[in-house]
Scaffold this motif. Structure first.
Motif, PDB file in Angstrom:
ATOM      1  N   ALA A 173      -9.860 -12.403 -22.294  1.00 51.87           N
ATOM      2  CA  ALA A 173      -9.023 -13.541 -22.367  1.00 51.87           C
ATOM      3  C   ALA A 173      -7.502 -13.200 -21.904  1.00 51.87           C
ATOM      4  CB  ALA A 173      -8.783 -14.045 -23.904  1.00 51.87           C
ATOM      5  N   LEU A 174      -7.132 -12.122 -21.947  1.00 49.20           N
ATOM      6  CA  LEU A 174      -5.760 -11.810 -21.523  1.00 49.20           C
ATOM      7  C   LEU A 174      -5.820 -11.521 -20.076  1.00 49.20           C
ATOM      8  CD1 LEU A 174      -4.634  -9.197 -24.318  1.00 49.20           C
ATOM      9  CD2 LEU A 174      -3.854 -11.695 -23.937  1.00 49.20           C
ATOM     10  N   LEU A 175      -6.909 -11.056 -19.393  1.00 47.63           N
ATOM     11  CA  LEU A 175      -6.902 -10.599 -18.128  1.00 47.63           C
ATOM     12  C   LEU A 175      -7.327 -12.035 -17.333  1.00 47.63           C
ATOM     13  CD1 LEU A 175      -8.465  -7.100 -18.033  1.00 47.63           C
ATOM     14  CD2 LEU A 175      -6.166  -7.696 -18.317  1.00 47.63           C
ATOM     15  N   LYS A 176      -7.898 -13.042 -17.552  1.00 54.73           N
ATOM     16  CA  LYS A 176      -8.498 -13.983 -16.755  1.00 54.73           C
ATOM     17  C   LYS A 176      -7.230 -14.708 -15.992  1.00 54.73           C
ATOM     18  CE  LYS A 176      -8.899 -17.684 -20.518  1.00 54.73           C
ATOM     19  NZ  LYS A 176      -9.488 -18.621 -21.199  1.00 54.73           N
ATOM     20  N   GLY A 177      -6.030 -14.768 -16.696  1.00 53.82           N
ATOM     21  CA  GLY A 177      -4.978 -15.379 -16.183  1.00 53.82           C
ATOM     22  C   GLY A 177      -4.305 -14.479 -15.031  1.00 53.82           C
ATOM     23  N   LEU A 178      -4.844 -13.298 -14.936  1.00 54.03           N
ATOM     24  CA  LEU A 178      -3.967 -12.398 -13.796  1.00 54.03           C
ATOM     25  C   LEU A 178      -4.399 -12.661 -12.215  1.00 54.03           C
ATOM     26  CD1 LEU A 178      -3.294 -10.928 -16.278  1.00 54.03           C
ATOM     27  CD2 LEU A 178      -3.849  -8.839 -15.175  1.00 54.03           C
ATOM     28  N   GLN A 179      -3.446 -12.308 -11.497  1.00 57.64           N
ATOM     29  CA  GLN A 179      -3.646 -12.599  -9.974  1.00 57.64           C
ATOM     30  C   GLN A 179      -5.125 -12.003  -9.662  1.00 57.64           C
ATOM     31  OE1 GLN A 179      -1.206 -10.690  -6.611  1.00 57.64           O
ATOM     32  NE2 GLN A 179      -0.294 -12.753  -7.059  1.00 57.64           N
ATOM     33  N   ASP A 209      -1.449  -0.349 -13.574  1.00 50.26           N
ATOM     34  CA  ASP A 209      -0.132  -0.215 -13.259  1.00 50.26           C
ATOM     35  C   ASP A 209       0.877  -1.037 -14.112  1.00 50.26           C
ATOM     36  OD1 ASP A 209       1.952   0.610 -11.416  1.00 50.26           O
ATOM     37  OD2 ASP A 209       2.042  -1.618 -10.837  1.00 50.26           O
ATOM     38  N   ALA A 210       0.246  -2.230 -14.369  1.00 52.49           N
ATOM     39  CA  ALA A 210       0.989  -2.936 -15.637  1.00 52.49           C
ATOM     40  C   ALA A 210       1.106  -2.371 -16.859  1.00 52.49           C
ATOM     41  CB  ALA A 210       0.493  -4.320 -15.822  1.00 52.49           C
ATOM     42  N   GLY A 245       3.282 -10.567 -10.743  1.00 47.49           N
ATOM     43  CA  GLY A 245       2.382 -10.545  -9.976  1.00 47.49           C
ATOM     44  C   GLY A 245       1.668  -9.421  -9.656  1.00 47.49           C
ATOM     45  N   VAL A 246       1.185  -8.659 -10.613  1.00 47.53           N
ATOM     46  CA  VAL A 246       0.186  -7.658 -10.604  1.00 47.53           C
ATOM     47  C   VAL A 246      -1.081  -8.109 -10.763  1.00 47.53           C
ATOM     48  CG1 VAL A 246      -0.399  -5.284 -11.934  1.00 47.53           C
ATOM     49  CG2 VAL A 246       1.965  -6.008 -11.820  1.00 47.53           C
ATOM     50  N   GLY A 247      -2.055  -7.538  -9.741  1.00 47.10           N
ATOM     51  CA  GLY A 247      -3.567  -8.010  -9.920  1.00 47.10           C
ATOM     52  C   GLY A 247      -4.187  -7.705 -10.796  1.00 47.10           C
ATOM     53  N   VAL A 248      -5.520  -8.147 -11.075  1.00 51.13           N
ATOM     54  CA  VAL A 248      -6.283  -7.912 -12.037  1.00 51.13           C
ATOM     55  C   VAL A 248      -6.717  -6.339 -11.941  1.00 51.13           C
ATOM     56  CG1 VAL A 248      -8.286  -8.707 -11.015  1.00 51.13           C
ATOM     57  CG2 VAL A 248      -8.307  -8.443 -13.619  1.00 51.13           C
ATOM     58  N   GLU A 249      -6.933  -5.959 -10.753  1.00 42.84           N
ATOM     59  CA  GLU A 249      -7.429  -4.795 -10.043  1.00 42.84           C
ATOM     60  C   GLU A 249      -6.381  -3.484 -10.592  1.00 42.84           C
ATOM     61  OE1 GLU A 249     -10.363  -4.259  -6.952  1.00 42.84           O
ATOM     62  OE2 GLU A 249      -9.623  -6.388  -6.528  1.00 42.84           O
ATOM     63  N   VAL A 298     -15.978  -5.920 -11.028  1.00 36.70           N
ATOM     64  CA  VAL A 298     -14.519  -5.825 -10.857  1.00 36.70           C
ATOM     65  C   VAL A 298     -13.862  -6.061 -12.129  1.00 36.70           C
ATOM     66  CG1 VAL A 298     -12.363  -6.100  -9.818  1.00 36.70           C
ATOM     67  CG2 VAL A 298     -14.537  -5.971  -8.308  1.00 36.70           C
ATOM     68  N   LEU A 299     -14.391  -7.243 -12.620  1.00 37.94           N
ATOM     69  CA  LEU A 299     -13.611  -7.459 -13.943  1.00 37.94           C
ATOM     70  C   LEU A 299     -13.878  -6.511 -15.090  1.00 37.94           C
ATOM     71  CD1 LEU A 299     -13.933 -11.390 -13.847  1.00 37.94           C
ATOM     72  CD2 LEU A 299     -12.063 -10.255 -13.545  1.00 37.94           C
ATOM     73  N   GLU A 300     -15.079  -6.059 -15.174  1.00 36.75           N
ATOM     74  CA  GLU A 300     -15.829  -5.269 -16.040  1.00 36.75           C
ATOM     75  C   GLU A 300     -14.675  -3.849 -16.201  1.00 36.75           C
ATOM     76  OE1 GLU A 300     -19.801  -3.330 -17.906  1.00 36.75           O
ATOM     77  OE2 GLU A 300     -19.847  -4.603 -16.214  1.00 36.75           O
ATOM     78  N   LYS A 301     -14.797  -3.492 -14.668  1.00 39.99           N
ATOM     79  CA  LYS A 301     -13.841  -2.023 -14.664  1.00 39.99           C
ATOM     80  C   LYS A 301     -12.331  -2.434 -15.114  1.00 39.99           C
ATOM     81  CE  LYS A 301     -12.971   1.218 -11.087  1.00 39.99           C
ATOM     82  NZ  LYS A 301     -13.107   1.362  -9.592  1.00 39.99           N
ATOM     83  N   SER A 302     -11.827  -3.518 -14.874  1.00 39.28           N
ATOM     84  CA  SER A 302     -10.489  -3.843 -15.197  1.00 39.28           C
ATOM     85  C   SER A 302     -10.238  -3.856 -16.645  1.00 39.28           C
ATOM     86  CB  SER A 302      -9.778  -5.169 -14.502  1.00 39.28           C
ATOM     87  OG  SER A 302      -9.975  -5.183 -13.120  1.00 39.28           O
ATOM     88  N   VAL A 303     -11.362  -4.436 -17.359  1.00 40.63           N
ATOM     89  CA  VAL A 303     -11.214  -4.483 -18.741  1.00 40.63           C
ATOM     90  C   VAL A 303     -11.563  -3.063 -19.482  1.00 40.63           C
ATOM     91  CG1 VAL A 303     -12.692  -5.294 -20.957  1.00 40.63           C
ATOM     92  CG2 VAL A 303     -12.175  -6.877 -18.959  1.00 40.63           C
TER      93      VAL A 303
END
Length: 628
Positions: free
Chosen positions: A235-241, A289-290, A281-285, A250-255
């Motif tokens: 839910a937190l990552l879905k709003g990212l660039q 870094d964030a 503006g940090v992308g989900v991938e 990719v989303l699973e790896k980011s999670v």
């Protein structure tokens, strides 16, 4: 009032498990504990991580974050409480409700309790709270609950109460025993009019109220574990660039990265990291870094800004400053390059960028190598953070590094190491002569090497994820003899391969058998770098470099001093007669035989800028110097 969105499913008798299709969202343990004991206890003390957000499933598969009080309120209403009130020192009494529900007539309940509401709240201090408790606990009708928030602030000292504080908690104790439950809801479960105290620590309330009270149940609230962080992460990552168009893998790896690298953080921190990523503006991938930006407060990765061509060409530069240790220079530069590329340093998210253990005889360039690497990275060799571990040999010296605990002198100052890393997270940290530190400090080093985190005496978490850690040690040069005496383990005449093998063996024995800390060696791995003795040919290079540097410094002061060939040869023989103290010993001899007599002669002859002097001989009593 059951809510269709939060239908309760009992799983093996546990009223706190919730099912949603094939997946299962499990409510926090503290929620399940409260729910289980609501029919049995009239009061609760909730302590620990009570200021954090809580993961809540609004509908199957949809998890969001709620405030602690809101989550507690929703839980109580779901279980059958008709209304939930809260009290805090600022707002007094107010009625809480379920998010998105129709507003209730808050004032009616407040008036029934003898309060004077205004705009949905009834200001009340500790005296009125004490008086209201009895009316609330003894009130008939559908069960209600009161959340006493910030209850830690109700007392100055829980072991020394004033009259008003004592009256409040005495009322609470008596009411806990007088309270009677009655059947409620369609299931006819027995409920009290419950009082829930929310505190930071269980000891913030008087012991005589909490300890041994059979009608009061303490409930610890823990920090979010990996399961809770993983439930909230999507839910937190879905709003990212880039999240909307990213592939599922990719989303699973980011999670996975988000969950792993936020270990030890609160859900409040996770929410703040996601917000920071959206703002910057940090992308989900690039969620890692964030996380790094949030932890250490650095927007750009300093390791990526290092001048790479300078590092590629650094071999010769370092060898000019650290003579005769080419193997050590190569190994150390490999560690630096690995730190810059990030290979293998993100497995647990917080581990230091690099670790090096420099071992060998005194005066061979261990500290000089650390300074030189610092100069390469920062452009300033004095920018490293150095700790002389001989100053940390006392039993409680570890408190100097992390700070004294609450209640002790120096608590407000913080620790020397934790303060330094918070100020300069991107740094080279040098722990000089590590074998002289008290064994208790090794536990701190284990935390740094394994988790990359230290908690200061004030409770702040300090991260070492951007630091390069360097230990220096003389371990392995000497060993303990058969009768307990100190004997040489390696000798200058031995081949370097033999020196290296013996030093490694002695370090291994010291950590495993003497300190009983083999795990520290495991964390250092293959980064133990053994330095060689200063050999004769290297000693000549060091001597020549030191002499030339001295004469160049004088030339910068417009004084020309020439050292005759015979004098240089004599001086060299005297300075290199004993190499047991390495380069430091050569410098000491040079000071005694050249620098001190030269300074004395120039002073006595009233040397002026522009003059030229020749050292014709090195004599036992000083130098023979003539004006040119």
């Amino acid at each position: 009032m059951p809510d269709a969105r939060n239908t309760l499913h009992r799983n093996n008798g546990d009223p706190g498990s919730r099912m949603s299709g094939k997946s299962q969202f499990e409510r926090p343990r503290w929620v399940r504990d409260v729910v289980r004991f609501l029919p049995l206890k009239s009061q609760f003390v909730l302590f620990g991580n009570v200021r954090d957000l809580q993961a809540a499933e609004l509908q199957p598969g949809l998890v969001t974050a709620q405030s602690f009080n809101q989550h507690l309120c929703t839980t109580l209403i779901d279980e059958g409480f008709s209304q939930v009130l809260s009290w805090d020192p600022l707002s007094g009494f107010r009625v809480l409700g379920r998010p998105g529900s129709e507003p209730a007539d808050d004032d009616t309940l407040l008036r029934d309790l003898g309060l004077t509401p205004a705009n949905g709240a009834a200001p009340a201090g500790i005296d009125l709270l004490s008086a209201t408790l009895q009316r609330l606990v003894n009130r008939g009708g559908d069960p209600i609950a009161l959340i006493v928030d910030f209850a830690s602030r109700l007392t100055v000292r829980s072991d020394s109460l004033n009259a008003a504080e004592h009256q409040l908690f005495t009322h609470a104790l008596v009411l806990a025993h007088q309270a009677r439950s009655r059947p409620a809801t369609a299931a006819r479960r027995p409920f009290f009019n419950s009082v829930l105290w929310v505190v930071e620590k269980e000891g913030d309330l008087p012991d005589w109220l909490v300890v041994g009270n059979p009608r009061l149940h303490p409930v610890p609230v823990s920090k979010p574990d990996q399961r809770k962080r993983r439930a909230l992460a999507p839910a937190l990552l879905k709003g990212l660039q880039g999240a909307a168009t990213a592939a599922p893998e990719v989303l699973e790896k980011s999670v996975d990265a988000f969950v792993t690298e936020t270990e030890g953080l609160l859900l409040l921190d996770l929410t703040a990291i996601a917000q920071l990523a959206r703002v910057e503006g940090v992308g989900v991938e690039q969620i890692s870094d964030a996380v790094r930006r949030y932890k250490i407060g650095v927007t750009e990765d300093p390791w990526l800004r290092i001048d790479r061509p300078r590092i590629r060409a650094a071999q010769g530069y370092v060898q000019q400053r650290v003579k005769g240790q080419d193997h050590a220079v190569t190994h150390m530069l490999d560690i630096v390059k690995r730190a810059m590329t990030g290979v293998g340093v993100r497995r647990k998210g917080n581990r230091p960028r690099g670790v090096a253990f420099l071992a060998g005889p005194t005066g061979v360039g261990k500290t000089e190598l650390a300074k030189t690497v610092t100069s390469l990275l920062f452009g300033d060799e004095g920018a490293y953070i150095r700790f002389d571990m001989s100053e940390f040999s006392a039993e409680h010296a570890d408190q100097r590094l992390t700070g004294a605990p609450p209640g002790y002198v120096g608590y407000d100052v913080g620790g020397e190491l934790t303060n330094a890393i918070r100020e300069k997270p991107f740094s080279v940290v040098l722990f000089d002569e590590i074998e002289k530190a008290h064994p208790r400090i090794l536990d701190k080093f284990l935390q740094i090497l394994d988790d990359g985190v230290l908690t200061s005496g004030r409770g702040d978490r300090v991260y070492f994820s951007e630091a390069l850690i360097v230990f220096t040690s003389n371990l392995g040069i000497h060993r303990q003899g058969e009768h307990g005496e100190r004997v040489a383990n390696v000798l200058p005449g031995e081949a370097f391969e033999q020196v290296q093998e013996k030093v490694h063996a002695e370090i291994d024995r010291h950590f495993k058998l003497v300190l009983n800390r083999p795990e520290i060696l495991n964390r250092i791995g293959e980064n133990i770098i053994v330095f060689d003795f200063i050999r004769d040919d290297v000693a000549v290079q060091i001597f020549e470099q030191m002499v030339d540097a001295t004469l160049q410094d004088l030339h910068a002061q417009q004084l020309t001093v020439t050292l005759a060939a015979d004098a240089r040869h004599t001086l060299q023989a005297q300075c290199l007669q004993d190499l047991s103290n390495g380069g430091r010993g050569i410098r000491n001899q040079l000071e005694a035989r050249l620098l001190n007599p030269l300074a004395r002669s120039l002073f006595d002859q009233d040397a002026q800028p522009g003059e030229h002097f020749i050292i014709t001989a090195v004599q036992p009593g000083g130098l023979a110097i003539e004006r040119a």
